[in-house]
Design a protein around this motif. Structure first.
Motif, PDB file in Angstrom:
ATOM      1  N   CYS A 173       0.735  -1.214   0.054  1.00  0.00           N
ATOM      2  CA  CYS A 173      -0.120   0.119  -0.092  1.00  0.00           C
ATOM      3  C   CYS A 173       0.917   1.275   0.177  1.00  0.00           C
ATOM      4  N   ASP A 174       1.942   1.274   0.771  1.00  0.00           N
ATOM      5  CA  ASP A 174       2.865   2.453   0.702  1.00  0.00           C
ATOM      6  C   ASP A 174       3.520   2.752  -0.651  1.00  0.00           C
ATOM      7  N   PHE A 175       3.699   1.545  -0.990  1.00  0.00           N
ATOM      8  CA  PHE A 175       4.538   1.495  -2.481  1.00  0.00           C
ATOM      9  C   PHE A 175       3.504   2.324  -3.616  1.00  0.00           C
ATOM     10  N   LEU A 176       2.266   1.925  -3.416  1.00  0.00           N
ATOM     11  CA  LEU A 176       1.118   2.397  -4.278  1.00  0.00           C
ATOM     12  C   LEU A 176       0.883   3.797  -4.221  1.00  0.00           C
ATOM     13  N   ILE A 177       0.936   4.404  -2.939  1.00  0.00           N
ATOM     14  CA  ILE A 177       0.967   5.666  -2.577  1.00  0.00           C
ATOM     15  C   ILE A 177       1.834   6.380  -3.141  1.00  0.00           C
ATOM     16  N   ALA A 178       3.277   5.918  -3.015  1.00  0.00           N
ATOM     17  CA  ALA A 178       4.311   6.719  -3.565  1.00  0.00           C
ATOM     18  C   ALA A 178       4.433   6.709  -5.227  1.00  0.00           C
TER      19      ALA A 178
END
Length: 68
Positions: free
Chosen positions: A11-16
């Motif tokens: 999820c953090d990767f997708l936000i970034a």
């Protein structure tokens, strides 16, 4: 690792990466298809989550191997 750290990492990767986050629509479509079949939904989204967890792992140089 405790809890759902790999999912949080994805999820953090997708936000970034907003360009990659557009593929999140696929996961939402799966949610509608498997609305009343949790096991089917979990299985169908597994490759999506795994793909971005592995990309995040590589980008952030994080070892997500479970500890024994």
């Amino acid at each position: 690792m405790k809890g759902n750290f790999p999912i949080k990492l994805a999820c953090d990767f997708l936000i970034a990466h907003p360009e990659t986050a557009s593929e999140y629509g696929l996961k939402m479509l799966l949610l509608k298809i498997y609305e009343h079949e949790r096991d089917g939904y979990t299985e169908a989204k597994k490759s999506f989550i795994l793909k971005y967890t592995m990309q995040a792992k590589a980008e952030y140089a994080i070892d997500i191997t479970p500890r024994k």
